[in-house]
Structures are given as structure tokens and as C-alpha cells.
Design an enzyme around this catalytic site. Structure first.
Site, mmCIF file in Angstrom:
data_model
loop_
_atom_site.group_PDB
_atom_site.id
_atom_site.type_symbol
_atom_site.label_atom_id
_atom_site.label_comp_id
_atom_site.label_asym_id
_atom_site.label_seq_id
_atom_site.Cartn_x
_atom_site.Cartn_y
_atom_site.Cartn_z
ATOM 1 N N ARG A 1 -6.501 -12.883 0.044
ATOM 2 C CA ARG A 1 -7.003 -11.699 -0.637
ATOM 3 C C ARG A 1 -8.343 -11.963 -1.317
ATOM 4 O O ARG A 1 -8.741 -13.123 -1.482
ATOM 5 C CB ARG A 1 -5.981 -11.219 -1.678
ATOM 6 C CG ARG A 1 -4.597 -10.946 -1.127
ATOM 7 C CD ARG A 1 -4.579 -9.755 -0.210
ATOM 8 N NE ARG A 1 -4.906 -8.531 -0.924
ATOM 9 C CZ ARG A 1 -4.975 -7.330 -0.374
ATOM 10 N NH1 ARG A 1 -4.768 -7.194 0.927
ATOM 11 N NH2 ARG A 1 -5.278 -6.259 -1.081
ATOM 12 N N GLU B 1 -0.958 -6.788 9.234
ATOM 13 C CA GLU B 1 -2.147 -6.082 8.769
ATOM 14 C C GLU B 1 -3.407 -6.593 9.466
ATOM 15 O O GLU B 1 -4.266 -5.820 9.886
ATOM 16 C CB GLU B 1 -2.283 -6.244 7.259
ATOM 17 C CG GLU B 1 -3.468 -5.511 6.656
ATOM 18 C CD GLU B 1 -3.536 -5.655 5.144
ATOM 19 O OE1 GLU B 1 -4.437 -5.050 4.538
ATOM 20 O OE2 GLU B 1 -2.686 -6.367 4.564
ATOM 21 N N TYR C 1 0.857 -1.193 0.000
ATOM 22 C CA TYR C 1 0.000 0.000 0.000
ATOM 23 C C TYR C 1 0.895 1.245 0.000
ATOM 24 O O TYR C 1 1.185 1.810 1.063
ATOM 25 C CB TYR C 1 -0.911 0.016 1.229
ATOM 26 C CG TYR C 1 -1.791 -1.208 1.384
ATOM 27 C CD1 TYR C 1 -2.812 -1.475 0.484
ATOM 28 C CD2 TYR C 1 -1.604 -2.095 2.445
ATOM 29 C CE1 TYR C 1 -3.632 -2.592 0.640
ATOM 30 C CE2 TYR C 1 -2.419 -3.207 2.607
ATOM 31 C CZ TYR C 1 -3.428 -3.450 1.697
ATOM 32 O OH TYR C 1 -4.233 -4.546 1.847
ATOM 33 N N ASP D 1 -13.253 -4.322 2.406
ATOM 34 C CA ASP D 1 -13.443 -4.600 0.987
ATOM 35 C C ASP D 1 -14.296 -5.823 0.660
ATOM 36 O O ASP D 1 -15.300 -5.720 -0.026
ATOM 37 C CB ASP D 1 -12.078 -4.754 0.301
ATOM 38 C CG ASP D 1 -11.213 -3.523 0.477
ATOM 39 O OD1 ASP D 1 -11.601 -2.617 1.235
ATOM 40 O OD2 ASP D 1 -10.146 -3.450 -0.135
ATOM 41 N N TYR E 1 1.070 -1.025 -6.845
ATOM 42 C CA TYR E 1 -0.320 -1.088 -6.415
ATOM 43 C C TYR E 1 -1.251 -0.933 -7.616
ATOM 44 O O TYR E 1 -0.998 -0.148 -8.525
ATOM 45 C CB TYR E 1 -0.624 0.013 -5.398
ATOM 46 C CG TYR E 1 -2.059 0.003 -4.907
ATOM 47 C CD1 TYR E 1 -2.448 -0.844 -3.872
ATOM 48 C CD2 TYR E 1 -3.028 0.820 -5.497
ATOM 49 C CE1 TYR E 1 -3.763 -0.868 -3.431
ATOM 50 C CE2 TYR E 1 -4.348 0.797 -5.059
ATOM 51 C CZ TYR E 1 -4.710 -0.048 -4.030
ATOM 52 O OH TYR E 1 -6.006 -0.079 -3.600
ATOM 53 N N GLN F 1 -13.845 7.054 2.150
ATOM 54 C CA GLN F 1 -13.710 5.991 3.151
ATOM 55 C C GLN F 1 -14.336 6.460 4.453
ATOM 56 O O GLN F 1 -14.671 7.638 4.590
ATOM 57 C CB GLN F 1 -12.224 5.641 3.364
ATOM 58 C CG GLN F 1 -11.740 4.482 2.537
ATOM 59 C CD GLN F 1 -10.358 3.998 2.957
ATOM 60 O OE1 GLN F 1 -9.538 4.755 3.452
ATOM 61 N NE2 GLN F 1 -10.092 2.729 2.730
ATOM 62 N N TRP G 1 -11.377 -9.414 4.894
ATOM 63 C CA TRP G 1 -12.443 -8.999 5.803
ATOM 64 C C TRP G 1 -13.527 -10.051 5.985
ATOM 65 O O TRP G 1 -14.620 -9.752 6.465
ATOM 66 C CB TRP G 1 -13.060 -7.692 5.305
ATOM 67 C CG TRP G 1 -12.156 -6.523 5.508
ATOM 68 C CD1 TRP G 1 -11.287 -5.992 4.595
ATOM 69 C CD2 TRP G 1 -11.996 -5.740 6.695
ATOM 70 N NE1 TRP G 1 -10.601 -4.934 5.135
ATOM 71 C CE2 TRP G 1 -11.015 -4.752 6.421
ATOM 72 C CE3 TRP G 1 -12.584 -5.782 7.958
ATOM 73 C CZ2 TRP G 1 -10.618 -3.812 7.370
ATOM 74 C CZ3 TRP G 1 -12.190 -4.849 8.895
ATOM 75 C CH2 TRP G 1 -11.217 -3.869 8.601
#
Length: 365
Positions: free
Chosen positions: A204, A330, A34, A171, A86, A107, A287
Site C-alpha cells: 500500500r 485486485e 472497499y 493513487d 474504510y 475519477q 500503482w
């Protein structure tokens, strides 16, 4: 339990992560993975910088607002410096001939909470500086929140809409599954993902999910009915955040606390990002189940705000323990505590520092 020696070591590690990811006026979430400035990351990172360097914390927020649009919107990502690590980057949000300096979506607006804390933190030692900072930022914060209601709540319901899962910050949450499946993948150009070059692909979003993401980017909801009127049945950790916002009634807070307690019975480390008893739960897939320190920080703060101190302390304790065991990752597997996603992650480091400073948590809500 994290002992004092370990706390000191982790504090030093946290500061080093922030320094490593510091680009002078903003902090990237993780090198390579990122490489730009993210909107809600900035707020959490500033909370950590404040413990170590309050002036640098103000700079972090001021840089974010330097990218504010004329209508008040603050983009989800600001592309201050070029990077080829990215996707999708400036050339996708703009064109190859005229790349954009930001995304076209936003966001979660965590910035106002953090600015309030920075103001109170600074005012203790330098009231004049605190007033100068807040007098400059307050109109910008007001414009940002007004943008949400003007642009995303046209029916004045009090609830704002998002146009893309990326705007939620969560996401590939199960909450978006039905919405993404409701429209077909469009005619999108060939693309090469960069995230899976840094992180195991199993952690991912899938290719199909990314195809839907890009379909929204190239053809945002142009032919779809967004107002079905149906509530999403997915159970996600974001449902506990009304506690942080202070908008839940006492009765609602009691239900949320009871539900959270039930979730914690299904994992070793709370809080999973999805209900661990639901079939969609995946402990390592972004997530869809992993523990996220930023969400835990907000939930813990919210629980204390409503008087559920013991439960809030448990979330804090388990968060600190998983960081001690697996480092500044993360996100984390709530079943076994293993770290996943990016390494040396800024908001994990920053919020560890914030947790060490009781005043950060005290003024968060």
C-alpha cells in the site's frame, strides 16, 4: 494458455464474485477493503454484468448517476451505506455531525464508453429499451464531460487537470511523486488507516504518501502553484491509454506499441503499471509496478483498434493466465504472477467475463 474447462470454472468464479459484492443496485470493489461504490469501478463492473445480466448492468450505471452533482460532476466514491472499514469515509469529506454522501473529487470518466457498449448490446435484442436507457443517460453523460472541461480546463487547452492523485485512479503512481514532494505535509488531525488492516502494508502507499493525500484533502492546493509547465518524466501504464481513447496518431501509436513491447521484455506478465526498467518500479506496491486487469483490458482493446492485434492478444492472454493462476485479485505481481491487494475483486471478475464476450472488446473503442 487457458483451456475450456478452466475458462468455464473461471467464468463461474467471476459471476460468484460479482454476486458476493453485489449490494442490490451497485457493486462494491471488495468487501471490507472497499465497501462503497467507486466511480470508474462501476464502468468496468457493468461491462462484466452485461455478459451475465444486462438489466443489472444498466442498474449499476444508473446508480452511479444517481449520485451526480448538480454541476455535472460524478464523485469518485458514493457512500450509499455506512461502513467503518474504510478511511477516509463520509465524516472526513463532510463532518462528524453532517457526513457527506460522497467524496468531493472525481475519477476517470470511463462511464461513457461502457454506456455506449450497453446501448449497442441491448439494442440487438430490445431496441426500445436501449433507446429509453440512452435517452435518460445521455444528458447526464454530456453534463459530466462538460464539467471536466468547464471546471478542470479553464485555459481551454484540451487537457483537463486533476486536483488529487485519487482522481487519477492510480493513487501512488510514480507520476505523482514530484508533485507530492513539492508541498509540505500540513497540520492534519490524527488518523487511523483501515486499508492496512485488510492488506499487507508493503503493498500500500506509505504513511508519508498518505499524509500528503490528507494534506490535499484538508487543504487542497490552496497555497501551491499547480501550473509549473513541466512534463512528468515518470513512465506509467496510463501513457498507453491514448490507444484506448483513439486519440493517438498512427505515428504515436507505433511508438507506444514499440515501448510496450520493450516493457514486456522485462516482465513475465504484462502490463506493469510502471516501467520495469526504472528505479521506481516496485512489482507489489499498488500503482508503482503491479499489473492491473482494468488497465490491461483498455490497452488490449486500444492496440486492436490500431491494428496491433498480436500485441493486444498477448496482453489478453497473459491477463487471463495470471487470473487463472492467482484468482480474482485486485492486482498482480508482473514478475511472478502472484496476486496482491484485495481478494474477490469485482473489476477483475467483471473484465474476465467481458474478455470472454468478444462484442464487449469489439465495441470498447
Amino acid at each position: 494458455m487457458v483451456n475450456l474447462a478452466s475458462k468455464q470454472t473461471l467464468r463461474e468464479d467471476s459471476i460468484n464474485v460479482l454476486k458476493q459484492n453485489d449490494y442490490g443496485t451497485y457493486t462494491v470493489p471488495a468487501l471490507g477493503l472497499y465497501p462503497f461504490q467507486w466511480n470508474w469501478d462501476t464502468g468496468f463492473v457493468a461491462a462484466g454484468w452485461a455478459v451475465y445480466d444486462v438489466d443489472r448492468a444498466w442498474t449499476e450505471i444508473e446508480t452511479l448517476f444517481a449520485g451526480q452533482w448538480a454541476d455535472g460532476m460524478i464523485p469518485s466514491i458514493l457512500f450509499w451505506k455506512p461502513s467503518d472499514t474504510y478511511f477516509p469515509g463520509p465524516e472526513i469529506w463532510g463532518t462528524k455531525e453532517n457526513p457527506s454522501n460522497s467524496t468531493g473529487i472525481s475519477q476517470p470518466p470511463i462511464a461513457a464508453v461502457i454506456v455506449r457498449y450497453l446501448y449497442e448490446y441491448t439494442a440487438k435484442n430490445n431496441p426500445q429499451l436501449a433507446r429509453e436507457k440512452i435517452s435518460t443517460l445521455f444528458p447526464k453523460l454530456l453534463a459530466y464531460h462538460r464539467w471536466w472541461y468547464k471546471a478542470r480546463d479553464p485555459l481551454n487547452t484540451g487537457l483537463v487537470a486533476i486536483l488529487h492523485p485519487w482522481e487519477s485512479g492510480m493513487d501512488n503512481s510514480p507520476a505523482w511523486d514530484d508533485a507530492l514532494k513539492a508541498f509540505p505535509v500540513g497540520d492534519i488531525p490524527p488518523y487511523e488507516r483501515q486499508d492496512t488492516k485488510h492488506v499487507n502494508a508493503s503493498m500500500r502507499p506509505s504513511k508519508d504518501t498518505y499524509d500528503h493525500y490528507l494534506s490535499l484533502l484538508y487543504r487542497p492546493f490552496s497555497c501551491e502553484n499547480q501550473l509549473t509547465g513541466k512534463l512528468v518524466n515518470a513512465r506509467i501504464s496510463g501513457a498507453f491509454l491514448p490507444l484506448f481513447a483513439g486519440v493517438a496518431t498512427e505515428e504515436q501509436a507505433a511508438v507506444l506499441a514499440s515501448t510496450l513491447q520493450h516493457w514486456l521484455d522485462g516482465v513475465k506478465y504484462g502490463v506493469p503499471s510502471a516501467d520495469p526498467f526504472e528505479p521506481q518500479f516496485d512489482p507489489i506496491k499498488y500503482w508503482s509496478g503491479p499489473l492491473w486487469i482494468n488497465i490491461n483490458w483498455m490497452i488490449s482493446s486500444g492496440l486492436r483498434h490500431y491494428g496491433y492485434d498480436e500485441l493486444g492478444e498477448r496482453i489478453e492472454r497473459e491477463s487471463l493466465s495470471v487470473i487463472q493462476e492467482s484468482g480474482m485479485r485486485e492486482y498482480f505481481n508482473p514478475i511472478n504472477g502472484e496476486g496482491a491487494g484485495g481478494e474477490s475483486f469485482s473489476w477483475t471478475a467483471a473484465l474476465y467475463l467481458a474478455w470472454l464476450d468478444d462484442s464487449v472488446l469489439q465495441h470498447a473503442t
